[in-house]
Structure formats: structure tokens, C-alpha cells
Design an enzyme around this catalytic site. Structure first.
Site, short mmCIF file in Angstrom:
data_model
loop_
_atom_site.label_atom_id
_atom_site.label_comp_id
_atom_site.label_asym_id
_atom_site.label_seq_id
_atom_site.Cartn_x
_atom_site.Cartn_y
_atom_site.Cartn_z
N HIS A 342 0.73 -1.14 -0.03
CA HIS A 342 -0.04 -0.20 0.02
C HIS A 342 0.90 1.35 -0.12
O HIS A 342 1.97 1.29 0.73
CB HIS A 342 -0.85 -0.12 1.24
CG HIS A 342 -1.65 1.25 1.52
ND1 HIS A 342 -1.29 2.10 2.50
CD2 HIS A 342 -2.72 1.80 0.91
CE1 HIS A 342 -2.34 3.29 2.74
NE2 HIS A 342 -2.81 2.90 1.57
N HIS A 387 1.83 11.53 -2.22
CA HIS A 387 0.52 11.52 -1.46
C HIS A 387 -0.25 12.59 -1.61
O HIS A 387 0.16 13.64 -1.02
CB HIS A 387 0.89 11.02 -0.01
CG HIS A 387 -0.15 10.27 0.57
ND1 HIS A 387 -0.31 10.07 1.85
CD2 HIS A 387 -1.64 9.84 0.34
CE1 HIS A 387 -1.48 9.35 2.19
NE2 HIS A 387 -2.21 9.63 1.22
#
Length: 1192
Positions: A342, A387
């Protein structure tokens, strides 16, 4: 995880065969890892020991040797794949040997106890004389490091590694009798096995052990390496450990004293040793002792040899064959668990970590087969990975794809899945597609296989079918038909709607894309791949609230009529509702929207209004959180077997039966589905993909337990690889098997389309033998451990029915002599404290051993699947957090694996296992049998009680036609053997008859065919029309349906008129509340900015304090180094040692300073995490207050 348990293992694992060139060594220039200036290369000699355990680096100037454990080498690079330090390229001293670029002669070794960059992962640089020499060292070192044998050494091989380090790495040049000799200082051995100088008892024990093996044992003495052989080192090890439990074991089982004089002279006979090994391995082979060294004259062995056997690879706690590629790799991909990552690009936390291309390389080197890429538009129009909505610095998309191209199949040939979280515009997606096809080339799967088209009822291809192929997980375009004419000036700017105008007139091949750069005053125009903007297809106008309301009122009824008249093409490429793109984002940030063709109508009917525009209009949601972009045709064409779709429910997925569709769930949603629909979830994963990712509140990048989702068959359970916590250790431990290829086959209940399997049920699984596992933790050996291993945790993982709090044990140590901890000194095979009484699905179960110090400080751990465990007396080698055995830390245990018997049948099975239960019980049993064999009053023979009991218990077991039943009969074979020896022949004969199927003479003979003919064959239950299937077409033809349909149409017409009136009323309310809502939003936006500025200032203050404290530590290190150097050099008279002393003092102070700075870093990180958590909580409170005000 699925494989049959073999009785005799056949393993082809072999130790490293080291090249002579690497044993002899080579000279190279080593570039310093420290950035202190001036930087100058160091001339070193590199060589490897004969067994390929350790790389030795000899500094020519200081004569110091640095040892590198080859098992901790993650990667080796040379040539175009390396990036040397800038100063190294400019340094003239590096231009040695062949006149070629420095990169071609360069070797970089990535080494450490972690694979996470910027932590303890070291990049060690060497420069050789020629490119061929650099390539030879790079290839050989990588091959040795990836050898499964080296990563699964037995305790005996770990002792050999430590011995090699002592005799090759701890030697120093000593000048004696005008000659330079290499010897080992006793002080160095003391520092190796006793790093804490205050433990005098431990030091005395080491000196006594050296004295016992007749080696110099004074503190200032020296040892000749040639005299310190491995035999002496093993005796040294035995003296440190004591191993009294081995003495008790030998005395109890098979000791024969051939000579007087105590246990040193006692010998174990060949016959008893063979019987012991046969009992350990449950075999009846004459080759059971083929690898055991024993005296050929006396045909016996001593205690030392027996201990060597217990520590050896032949007595490994796991079956070595399971470490190799032993599973069937020709099943559909949905029948495998897949190692998944992830947010692969992150090095640290989710909010204040760092993105790194290196992380992709290191994760792929672990065998991970599914990695994630969060892709956004960069300011210069290129795709980048970061991100979103954080301050994390991005890395270029192209660099990541190049790294994937280099490392995708370096350790495993099986397919790699790139999970895209795509937030890019149409133009950037076009660039992404070009980069993928250009860089990956033939590795990228661009078309489905002819044997496995993307159609319903077609399973996925197998890992073998897709070897060396890369799959893209992303959304895919669909087709749509609109049989009416659309106003070219009207398009609903709503994330739930489809850009009907663009689709109809062919102005773009993409669907609307949301953006974080939302503005109420302007809308960014989508740009075509060629770089131009079409004014005819997109117009920019003022998006003020007043203008929006005016346009909304003008076109509201038209849009409503258009949506009611839409006819969707159900006969498109996929039967999924005929939508243009797969609905919601399956990405790990969020499932924010559901995008179906009827959602806009529902929201308009429920009084939600959106501004209208001629282009794609982004809509803020939850403080402008950006949803994932929709696929363009360029990206859609690259998606084949992993099509990202939003999950609706299990019934719809089962009707569609599209194996190539993949839905993603965060851990909270996944757990809710497991609680409510575990059986449906299992059936769903039999057919198609599912992916699980951590919930958004795990900002520290912590992990959930993968065994939460493996029991329902989820294939891609994505974890944060940068956090080496317990869940990550379990993940690495399980995927260590099957040659670390990244794929583990599911057990049979997770693959069979017919039948249902409930992981919650506490009942036996069909065609699976239920097992019980008993473990006795006897002792622990910690050769290089300073502090006492206070306790060991033993935990069971598996399906939900096999995992409870009662399956967690903590065993505390009773004794500690400085090197060995004793956990249980009772009778070895009795009083077992660790019992896992019922394991319903052994193929899914695993046991984890973890040793800790008193303050919960981690020492080592091991994760072993129950199916791979071997019974008997074994040593469990403890591993570090990345699952590599590096120290000789072991646990000595006794394992017993049996078939589980329910309480109702326990007494009877005990009777079968041990019929000689006493003379009294025997006589009483004879009397019962005699009574039961008396003729019946009517003259017929009736079956006795014992016959009935045996038939009821044993026949169901024998009736199983699976390999599991064969395994059961194999394990109960000892029962047959004992019963045949029993003089009480009736018991043996009865048992034998039940196994072979023969009827006992005392049993009644009944003709079952009479009942079959009379009742079964002529029964009306044979009529198949009793179970006719009712189809949807049959329902459509019924009068009931037609009447209901007419009534429904009338209701819909009335409802439409009512809804139009409601819409007009709500439009008036909307105008009144709009200005009020705007003022409230401005007020709370200012408060939110103030909160963010407050916490940002706190984090900056923490970082500034950390910088100041780090500077103070470095200054103190310099001062202390100078002070220590002056004090030591004042007393040192040997000038030859002056340089060595300076370096040692400097190294010790630098290491102490580094430890202090790391501690300060951890304190800083904890403060930053606390501040971030406080910020989230404050914003959440503000959000609740804001929502309450808005609802009022």
C-alpha cells in the site's frame, strides 16, 4: 498456503558454491559513507569465506576488517543502474584501471536490517579496476544473498557463520619474533559475546569456556585462528549453554553406557538413534540416518554428535521442500494470495514521510507482486507520484516505471500488478500511457490472452500463463447510447453525471475529471493530447452563485426530461449497467462518490442542485477532497485482467460473473462485510479479485493483521511495507515459502465453486482432517544476547474459528545463565502447556514465536505455517524483523501433531490406542462381549454393542474419498500396528474389519436392496420437475406482473408531477439560503486556516529544537573525541597502534552520538505524530460543529 503434507521431504536447497576468485579476493577503492569533508577513497581488499556466509572488507591502511552478513545484502548494482556520489565522479583517484566511465567499474551494495531507505539501509560503494570485475562481484553476491538456503539456515549453520566471522574477521596482525602473524585477541571475543563490560559473570563464563577447550583464556592473551577450529568452537558453545535438557533427553530415551566415567563417555547406539529419527519423521525408511555422523566401529554416537544432529538442517523445524516452488501455479489468479503493498512510494508516515523511487525497488526485491502508484499532475504537466493533499515531495512517474522495469522480475517471474490511483488530467494520462508502453515494452500486457477473454463466466489466467507480464489496475471505459438530441450548451457539472455532450460529439475520449484546484470563478479547460484547446467544445463563463442559480432554473426541467428518456446500451462490451466508466474510486484514499447513470436523477429529486457548465466542473466535497480521475481511452486500452470497479453487493457481482473486475475495500468496510456476509465474501473471492488497504486514520503507516482478510480469501491484502511491525512480519513470514515468488495457493475450500465455506463456523471443514497441535517450549539459546529474554509469545493465526484469545500464550523464563534461558524444566514429553486443541483448517493456520526482553524489547521472531511444521524435538531459529536469521538465537521445543478427536469419541479412541487398560477392565469387557454374543430369543443374531460403536465412529472416517482421509489413515496406522499385537484378539479384529470393510461374524446380515427397490427407486421424489427453475422471462409472462407493471406506470406519472412542484419550492428556498451559507463557510474557513497555522508552527518549533539538540550532540562528540584521544595517546607507547587507536576512539564516539541522535529523532517523530493527531481531532471537531450549524 495450500499443499499436501508430505511424509518424507525431498529438498534441493544447496549451500552457496563460492567462486575461487571471490574467495581469493580483489582490491577495490571504497567510497566513505560519511559525508565529512575532505572525502577520499579507501583502498580495501574484499573476499568471501568458503561457504558464502560473510563478505570481509580489509582496510589496507588501518588493517581493520569489517564483516558484512551476505544474508543482509538486499541488492547489488553496477553499470547504468547505479548513481555514484557526485564527489566520487569528480575524484581523480577513482579513475583506476581501465579507461572507462566510473559507473561501469562501480559496485553499490544495499545492506542492512531493513529494506526501507533513509533508515538503516546502507549504500556501500566500491570501485574496481575493470567493468568485468565489478559485474562478477555484483552478480555473484546477489546470487549468494538470494539463495533460499542462506535465508533459512539451521542453528548449526548459524554457528558456522559465527565461527567464520571470528577466525576471519576478528583477526589482527601481531608482530612476534620479527614476523607478522594473524591472531585473535581474547578481548575481541569478550566484546563480541559480552558487549556490556559490567557483566563480569558473563565474561568469566566465556574465559572458563576457553580454558575448557584448551585455548588461551587471559584477557590480554591471543589465540591462533588455526587452533580455534569449529570442533573447539562447538565445545565452547556447549560450555556456555550447558544444555542440561539434552542430557535429560538422552538419559530418558536411548543411553547405553559402554564405558565408565560419566556422561562424556556414554554412547547412543545406531539402532536407538534410527528409532528416534523414525519417530521424529514418522517414516519407516532405512535411510533415516543417512546424514548422521556416528562411529563406524562401535556404531554409536556421543552427546555432542547428537546435539549437532538436533541443530542441523536435517532436523529443521520446517519441511525444507516447502521453501522451494512446490505449489501448482496453473490455477486461476483468483485462487492465490498475492503479496501486496500500500502506498509503496512512502518511506515514513502518511502525512510527513517521504516519497522514494528506491522503495519500489526494495519492495519488489522482497517478492511483492502488487504495488501502488498514486499519480497526479505536476506543475510542469508531467505525471508524478506522491500522497495528495500532503507536503510529501513527489517523485517522477517515469523514474518509477523505469525502476519497475528493472526490478519487476529480478526475484520472481510471476506477474506484477500496478495498482493505479489515478488523479491525472486527460493530457497527463496520455503521457502516462506513452511512458508505460515505451519503457515496459513487451512486459506490459496490452491485450487479453485468446484463451482467457474478458467475458462473463471465463476464469482468470494462471500465474504461469502471465509469466514476466505486468498488469495495470485502473478504470476502463464503457460505451453508451443516447437516442435523443441533447442541447449542446447544456452539460451538468456534477461528479455523478456523464459528459453527454463530449461523448455524443466526439470532442474527447475522456470522462470528467475532478481537480483539487477548484474555483467558483473559473473552470480549467481540458486539453487534448496534442496540446490544443477546442473552443467549440468548451466555453468558460462566470461561475458565481447567482449565475449558477439562473442557469439551474433555466435548464432544470430539460435535464430532468433528458435523464428520464435515456436508454442505456446493455449489449455493450460489459453488462455492468452500461455506464461509461467504472463507478467509484477503488483507491486507498477513499470511496467518496458512487457514479451510476441514475444517481443524478435521484439527487435532483432529493433537492440537491449543482451549477451547470459547458465543461467539466470540479465540485468540492469534504473540504475539497479530490476524487479519482476517470480513465481516458489511452489508459483504458492498457487495462485487461484487473479492471477497477466500485463494489455494489455480492448478488450483483455473482450475476455479472466477471472475473477480471477488481474492487477495493478499506479495512473497516472489509470487516463490516466479513461480519455480515463472510460466506458471500468467500464465494466472491473464488471468482474474482479483491484488494484491501489500510484505513485513513493510520497516519503513522501502521498495519492491520493480514489474517483478518486472508480467511475470506482476499487476494491482495495491501500493507505498508515501510513499517516492520508484527503484521508485516507475519506477511513476510508467510510469503517466505513457495520460493518467495509472491503467490501462495489458497486451500481447496477457497477455490471450489460448488459448496459453501464459513470461516466463522466452529465445525469441521468438509474433506479436511482436523488437527490438534501441542508445543512444549523447553529452552532458548541466545549466544550474542546481552539481556535476559524474559518471555516468549506463542500465537496461533488462522481462520476465525481457529483464532481466539485462548490461543495466545506467554511463557516466562525460569532460569538464565547469561547465554541460555530455561522455560520449562519438567518432564520433556509431559506437562505440555501450549495446546491448540482444534485446528479446523490446518492449511490456513500459522504459529508465531516471538522473544522479548523485560521492557518489551524485540529479540527475534519466527512465523511457521502449521502445515509445514515437523513434529518431535526441533530448534526454531529466530529471525529479525525482515525475516532473516542473522544471530544464533534459537528456541528448543517439542512438537506433537495429532488428529483431533471430539470429546464424545475420546474414550473410545483411547480404548483403540491402548486396549491393555488393566486386568479388571479386560475381564469386565469380556463379560460384556459374552453377554452381547448370546443368541437372541427369536433365534437370530443381533449386532453387539462394540460392533455398533466401531461402525458408528470409524466408518465415517474411512468413507472420506480425499487425500485428507488418506492422511488420516496414515496417522492412525500406529493404531492398527498396536492392535494386531494385542492378545485380546477381538479388539484388533474388530478394528481391522472396520477399516477393510469386512463384516464381523457376530453382525446381523441385512439385505439393503429390498428397501432401495421398494422405497427409493419408485419414490415420487425422483421427479425432476419438483425443482424446476423459475426464470425472469417466466415472471414477465404472468398476469400478476403485467397488472403490477400498469399500476407502477400510473404511480410514476403522478409522482413526476408532484416532484416538479417540489423542485420549484426547493429552488426558492435555495436562493434564500445561499447567501447565508456563503457567510458561514467563509467564517469556518478562516477558523480552519488558523488551526492549521497553529499546528504548523508547533511542528516547525519541534524541528528547530531537534536541529539545535543534534548540533549540541555533534559538538559534544567532537569535544569528547579529542579528550579521549589525548588521554589514550598519552598512555600509548606503541606508535604503530596510534592510528588504530584514534580511529577506534572516533568510531566509538560517533556511534554513541548517532544513537543519541536517533533517540532524539524518535522523540521528534512522536511529538510530530501527536501534533498531527491533535490537528486531525481539532479539525474533526470543527467539522462537526460546521455541519450542525449548516443543518440548522
Amino acid at each position: 498456503m495450500a499443499s499436501a503434507k508430505s511424509i518424507v521431504h525431498t529438498s534441493t536447497l544447496k549451500p552457496n558454491v563460492v567462486s575461487k576468485n571471490l574467495i581469493n579476493g580483489a582490491w577495490a577503492l571504497r567510497w566513505p559513507e560519511e559525508n565529512t569533508k575532505p572525502v577520499a577513497p579507501i583502498l580495501v581488499n574484499l573476499h568471501i569465506d568458503s561457504k558464502g556466509y560473510i563478505l570481509f572488507c580489509l582496510n589496507k591502511a588501518t588493517k581493520e576488517i569489517e564483516c558484512f552478513d551476505i544474508a543482509l545484502i538486499h541488492d547489488t548494482r553496477t553499470g547504468k543502474y547505479i548513481i555514484p556520489p557526485k564527489d566520487a565522479i569528480k575524484c581523480e583517484q577513482m579513475n583506476i584501471g581501465a579507461d572507462v566511465p566510473v559507473q561501469d567499474k562501480w559496485l553499490t551494495i544495499y545492506y542492512g536490517h531493513t529494506f526501507v531507505p533513509d533508515r538503516e539501509l546502507r549504500a556501500i560503494h566500491f570501485c574496481f579496476e575493470s567493468p568485468s570485475l565489478a559485474k562478477e562481484w555484483a552478480d555473484e553476491l546477489f546470487q549468494y544473498a538470494r539463495n533460499p538456503f542462506l535465508r533459512n539456515l539451521s542453528a548449526l549453520e548459524l554457528l558456522e557463520k559465527i565461527h567464520s566471522k571470528i577466525v576471519n574477521g576478528l583477526v589482527e596482525e601481531v608482530r612476534q619474533d620479527r614476523q607478522d602473524r594473524k591472531e585473535i585477541a581474547v578481548r575481541t571475543i569478550l566484546r563480541m559475546f559480552c558487549r556490556n563490560s559490567r557483566e563480569t559473570e558473563r565474561e568469566q563464563r566465556i574465559l572458563k569456556a576457553l580454558d575448557y577447550i584448551q585455548l588461551p583464556h587471559e584477557r590480554d592473551s591471543w589465540i591462533d585462528p588455526e587452533q580455534f577450529t569449529f570442533d573447539k568452537f562447538f565445545n565452547f558453545y556447549m560450555q556456555l549453554m550447558e544444555r542440561n535438557e539434552i542430557d535429560r533427553l538422552v538419559e530418558k530415551i536411548f543411553v547405553v553406557d559402554l564405558f565408565s566415567g560419566g556422561k562424556r563417555n556414554r554412547l547412543i547406539t545406531h539402532e536407538k538413534l534410527k528409532a528416534f529419527i523414525e519417530k521424529q519423521s514418522k517414516t519407516r525408511s532405512d535411510d533415516a540416518v543417512y546424514n548422521i555422523n556416528y562411529d563406524q566401529k562401535t556404531k554409536s554416537m556421543c552427546d555432542e554428535s547428537f546435539l549437532r544432529y538436533l541443530l542441523s538442517f536435517d532436523n529443521l523445524v520446517i519441511d525444507p521442500s516447502k521453501l522451494e516452488l512446490h505449489q501448482d501455479m496453473d490455477k486461476p489468479l483468483s485462487h492465490y494470495f498475492i503479496a501486496s503493498s500500500h502506498n509503496t512510494y512512502l518511506v515514513g508516515g502518511q502525512l510527513h514521510g517521504r516519497a522514494s523511487v528506491e522503495m519500489y525497488r526494495q519492495v519488489l526485491l522482497t517478492g511483492c507482486r502488487c504495488i501502488e502508484l498514486d499519480i497526479l499532475d505536476s506543475p510542469d504537466g508531467e505525471p508524478e507520484i506522491k500522497h495528495r493533499k500532503t507536503m510529501i515531495r513527489a517523485v517522477p512517474f517515469r523514474d518509477v516505471i523505469e525502476a519497475i522495469d528493472q526490478y519487476a522480475f529480478k526475484v520472481s517471474p510471476y506477474p506484477v500488478i500496478l495498482s493505479f490511483e489515478n488523479h491525472c488530467s486527460e493530457r497527463v494520462q496520455w503521457k502516462m500511457a506513452n511512458y508505460l508502453t515505451e519503457i515496459l515494452g513487451d512486459k506490459l500486457l496490452t491485450q487479453p490472452l485468446k484463451s482467457h477473454p474478458n467475458k462473463e463466466n471465463v476464469p482468470l489466467p494462471s500465474p504461469n500463463d502471465l509469466k514476466n507480464k505486468i498488469l495495470i489496475k485502473n478504470k476502463k471505459l464503457r460505451s453508451i447510447k443516447t437516442p435523443y438530441s441533447i442541447d449542446p450548451n447544456v452539460t451538468v457539472g456534477n461528479p455523478y453525471s456523464t459528459n453527454l455532450q463530449q461523448k455524443r460529439f466526439g470532442k474527447s475520449d475522456s470522462i470528467q475529471t475532478t481537480s483539487s484546484d477548484y474555483s467558483f470563478n473559473s473552470v480549467t479547460q481540458p486539453t487534448s493530447p496534442s496540446g490544443y484547446s477546442s473552443a467549440s467544445s468548451a466555453q468558460t463563463f462566470n461561475m458565481s452563485p447567482t449565475n449558477s442559480v439562473r442557469r439551474t432554473g433555466r435548464h432544470f426541467s430539460d435535464v430532468h426530461r433528458h435523464l428520464e428518456s435515456i436508454e442505456f446500451d446493455i449489449n455493450s462490451e460489459s453488462p455492468r449497467y452500461g455506464i461509461i466508466v467504472d463507478p467509484n474510486s477503488d483507491s486507498s484514499d477513499e470511496e467518496l462518490f458512487e457514479n451510476e447513470h441514475n444517481n443524478l436523477h435521484d439527487q435532483l429529486a432529493s433537492n440537491q442542485t449543482y451549477p451547470l457548465t459547458t465543461t467539466v466542473a470540479p465540485v468540492p466535497y469534504l473540504n475539497e477532497v479530490m476524487i479519482e480521475s476517470k480513465a481516458t481511452k489511452a489508459m483504458s486500452d492498457l487495462v485487461n485482467y484487473v479492471t477497477a470497479v466500485h463494489f455494489k453487493d455480492f448478488v450483483i457481482a455473482e450475476k455479472l460473473d466477471l472475473s477480471h473486475e477488481c474492487s477495493s475495500f478499506n479495512e473497516d468496510k472489509g470487516q463490516n462485510l466479513i461480519r455480515e456476509n463472510a460466506i458471500e465474501f468467500v464465494n466472491y473471492n473464488k471468482r474474482q479479485w479483491s484488494r484491501i488497504y489500510p484505513k485513513g486514520t493510520r497516519i503513522d503507516s501502521s498495519n492491520y493483521n493480514p489474517y483478518t482478510f486472508w480467511p475470506v480469501g482476499c487476494q491482495m491484502v495491501a500493507l505498508n511495507y515501510q513499517t516492520l511491525d508484527t503484521p508485516m512480519q507475519i506477511n513476510l513470514g508467510m510469503f517466505e515459502y513457495n520460493k518467495r515468488c509472491g503467490y501462495l495457493q489458497k486451500p481447496a475450500p477457497y477455490c471450489l465453486r460448488s459448496g459453501t465455506f464459513d470461516p466463522h463456523a466452529h465445525v469441521s471443514v468438509e474433506n479436511v482432517v482436523v488437527e490438534q497441535l501441542e508445543i512444549k517450549l523447553i529452552s532458548g539459546q541466545f549466544l550474542t544476547q546481552d539481556r535476559e529474554p524474559a518471555y516468549v509469545d506463542v500465537e496461533m493465526y488462522g481462520i476465525y474459528a481457529d483464532t481466539t484469545k485462548r490461543r495466545e500464550y506467554r511463557i516466562k523464563s525460569k532460569k538464565w545463565n547469561g547465554f541460555q534461558a530455561v522455560y520449562d524444566d519438567s518432564d520433556v514429553e509431559h506437562d505440555i502447556t501450549i495446546k491448540f486443541s482444534k485446528i479446523n483448517l490446518p492449511e490456513m493456520a500459522a504459529v508465531r514465536f516471538a522473544a522479548f526482553e523485560e521492557d518489551n524489547i524485540f529479540i527475534g521472531q519466527a512465523v511457521i505455517p502449521v502445515l509445514n511444521l515437523r513434529s518431535g524435538y526441533r530448534h526454531v531459529v529466530l529471525r529479525n524483523q525482515i525475516n532473516v536469521p542473522i544471530q544464533s538465537s534459537t528456541l528448543f521445543i517439542f512438537i506433537r501433531i495429532d488428529v483431533h478427536v471430539d470429546d464424545a469419541n475420546l474414550d473410545f479412541v483411547k480404548l483403540l490406542m491402548n486396549p491393555k487398560i488393566g486386568e479388571v477392565k479386560k475381564q469386565a469387557f469380556n463379560e460384556i462381549l459374552n453377554d452381547q454374543r448370546q443368541p437372541h430369543p427369536n433365534g437370530s443374531d443381533q449386532p453387539n454393542i462394540y460392533d455398533v460403536q466401531i461402525q458408528q465412529i470409524l466408518n465415517p472416517l474411512v468413507a472420506k474419498r480425499s487425500k485428507s482421509a488418506g492422511d488420516l489413515r496414515g496417522r492412525l496406522g500406529s493404531v492398527n500396528y498396536e492392535l494386531r499385537k494385542d492378545p485380546f484378539g477381538s479388539v484388533a479384529n474388530l478394528h481391522h474389519s472396520s477399516i477393510t470393510g469386512k463384516r464381523h461374524p457376530s453382525s446381523a446380515i441385512i439385505d439393503e436392496n429390498i428397501y432401495k427397490i421398494q422405497f427409493v427407486q419408485n419414490s415420487p421424489l425422483n421427479n425432476k420437475r419438483l425443482c424446476d427453475c423459475l426464470t425472469i422471462k417466466d415472471i414477465y409472462r404472468t398476469k400478476f406482473y403485467m397488472q403490477k407493471q400498469e399500476k407502477l406506470q400510473m404511480k410514476l406519472q403522478k409522482t413526476g408531477t408532484v416532484q416538479d412542484k417540489k423542485i420549484e419550492i426547493e429552488e426558492k428556498k435555495f436562493r434564500k439560503n445561499l447567501h447565508r451559507q456563503k457567510a458561514i463557510n467563509e467564517f469556518y474557513n478562516k477558523i480552519e486556516k488558523h488551526i492549521n497555522a497553529y499546528y504548523t508552527k508547533q511542528i516547525s518549533c519541534v524541528h528547530e529544537i531537534f536541529k539545535q539538540e543534534s548540533a549540541k550532540v555533534k559538538d559534544q562528540v567532537r569535544i569528547q573525541t579529542k579528550s579521549d584521544t589525548k588521554e589514550r595517546l598519552w598512555n600509548e607507547r606503541d606508535r604503530q597502534k596510534l592510528s588504530s587507536v584514534r580511529n577506534k576512539i572516533r568510531q566509538m564516539n560517533v556511534e554513541a552520538g548517532a544513537v543519541t541522535i536517533r533517540k532524539l529523532e524518535s522523540m521528534r517523530d512522536k511529538l510530530c505524530e501527536t501534533i498531527t493527531t491533535n490537528q486531525i481531532n481539532t479539525l474533526a471537531s470543527l467539522k462537526l460543529e460546521r455541519e450542525s450549524v449548516n443543518t440548522c
